[in-house]
Structures are given as structure tokens and as C-alpha cells.
Scaffold this motif. Structure first.
Motif, PDB file in Angstrom:
ATOM      1  N   LYS A  43      18.099  32.280 -27.795  1.00 42.17           N
ATOM      2  CA  LYS A  43      18.223  30.842 -27.509  1.00 42.17           C
ATOM      3  C   LYS A  43      19.632  30.382 -27.833  1.00 42.17           C
ATOM      4  O   LYS A  43      20.167  30.661 -28.882  1.00 42.17           O
ATOM      5  CB  LYS A  43      17.202  30.062 -28.342  1.00 42.17           C
ATOM      6  CG  LYS A  43      15.781  30.268 -27.861  1.00 42.17           C
ATOM      7  CD  LYS A  43      14.873  29.206 -28.458  1.00 42.17           C
ATOM      8  CE  LYS A  43      13.505  29.237 -27.808  1.00 42.17           C
ATOM      9  NZ  LYS A  43      12.615  30.218 -28.398  1.00 42.17           N
ATOM     10  N   CYS A  46      23.431  24.556 -25.769  1.00 43.97           N
ATOM     11  CA  CYS A  46      24.531  24.255 -24.855  1.00 43.97           C
ATOM     12  C   CYS A  46      24.862  22.775 -24.916  1.00 43.97           C
ATOM     13  O   CYS A  46      23.976  21.932 -24.967  1.00 43.97           O
ATOM     14  CB  CYS A  46      24.149  24.631 -23.430  1.00 43.97           C
ATOM     15  SG  CYS A  46      23.821  26.373 -23.255  1.00 43.97           S
ATOM     16  N   ASP A  52      25.345  19.692 -16.118  1.00 39.05           N
ATOM     17  CA  ASP A  52      24.270  20.331 -16.870  1.00 39.05           C
ATOM     18  C   ASP A  52      23.861  19.438 -18.036  1.00 39.05           C
ATOM     19  O   ASP A  52      24.709  18.975 -18.786  1.00 39.05           O
ATOM     20  CB  ASP A  52      24.830  21.676 -17.391  1.00 39.05           C
ATOM     21  CG  ASP A  52      23.718  22.575 -17.867  1.00 39.05           C
ATOM     22  OD1 ASP A  52      22.786  22.075 -18.520  1.00 39.05           O
ATOM     23  OD2 ASP A  52      23.780  23.781 -17.580  1.00 39.05           O
ATOM     24  N   LYS A  57      19.027  26.751 -24.234  1.00 33.44           N
ATOM     25  CA  LYS A  57      18.823  27.617 -23.078  1.00 33.44           C
ATOM     26  C   LYS A  57      18.405  29.003 -23.534  1.00 33.44           C
ATOM     27  O   LYS A  57      18.870  29.485 -24.565  1.00 33.44           O
ATOM     28  CB  LYS A  57      20.118  27.732 -22.281  1.00 33.44           C
ATOM     29  CG  LYS A  57      20.352  26.520 -21.442  1.00 33.44           C
ATOM     30  CD  LYS A  57      21.353  26.793 -20.367  1.00 33.44           C
ATOM     31  CE  LYS A  57      21.504  25.542 -19.520  1.00 33.44           C
ATOM     32  NZ  LYS A  57      22.707  25.563 -18.725  1.00 33.44           N
TER      33      LYS A  57
END
Ligand SMILES: [Zn+2]
Length: 103
Positions: A43, A46, A52, A57
């Protein structure tokens, strides 16, 4: 010619993801590693960017090819692969369980 190719279905036989199945997304021949979907997930946090929204993520990290077994598309069993040759000399992968060619 490699035992594991992109788009193969494999099962993990050792490590924390033992028993997980997934599709080979990428082969890294130099390192003898592969990236398998939903296997060896890390994991990552971000930062949001213009395109985005960011957040956490999940990214697949490469695992060593010796940690997986190919699942034969013909018999559906985890198997080892041996190599054979066609009449025209082309090298093919063969399932050790059912003896069928794996393309
Ligand atoms: Zn088979």
C-alpha cells in the motif's frame, strides 16, 4: 523461452501470499521476477494531483518466479512445465500433469 509468460495464470506456492492465484502482468527476465495481479501488494500513500485524487493505492511488487507455479489452462491444475518441440522445431511448453501443450 521462459516457463512463465505474460497473461499466464499462476498460483503462489510460498511466502505471505501462498495459495493466491493471479494473472501474470509483467515478466522481468533480468531479475527472474514477475508481477502477478493482486499478489505481493504494497500500500502506497499518494498525494493528490490534478489528475489523481490521491489516497492509498495498492501496488503489486515483483516476486521471484520460483515462488509460483503455472496453472495449466487445459487441466486447471498447478503444474510444472517441461519443454517440447513441434515437428517444425518450434519450442513449446508442455504441462507435466496432463501432457498438453501450453501456448
Ligand atoms: Zn495440464
Amino acid at each position: 523461452m521462459r516457463r512463465i509468460k505474460k497473461k499466464d495464470l499462476v498460483v503462489v506456492i510460498s511466502g505471505k501470499d501462498k495459495g493466491k492465484k493471479g494473472e501474470v502482468l509483467k515478466v522481468l527476465p533480468k531479475e527472474n521476477k514477475i508481477i502477478v495481479s493482486k499478489v505481493n501488494i504494497v500500500k502506497k500513500h499518494c498525494r493528490p494531483t490534478q489528475t489523481d485524487p490521491g489516497g492509498i493505492k495498492e501496488i503489486e511488487m515483483p516476486i521471484h518466479v520460483c515462488k509460483v507455479k503455472l496453472i495449466c489452462p487445459k487441466c486447471g491444475q498447478p503444474t510444472r512445465v517441461k519443454f517440447g518441440f513441434l515437428a517444425d522445431g518450434k519450442k513449446v511448453r508442455i504441462c507435466k500433469k496432463c501432457g498438453e501443450m501450453i501456448l
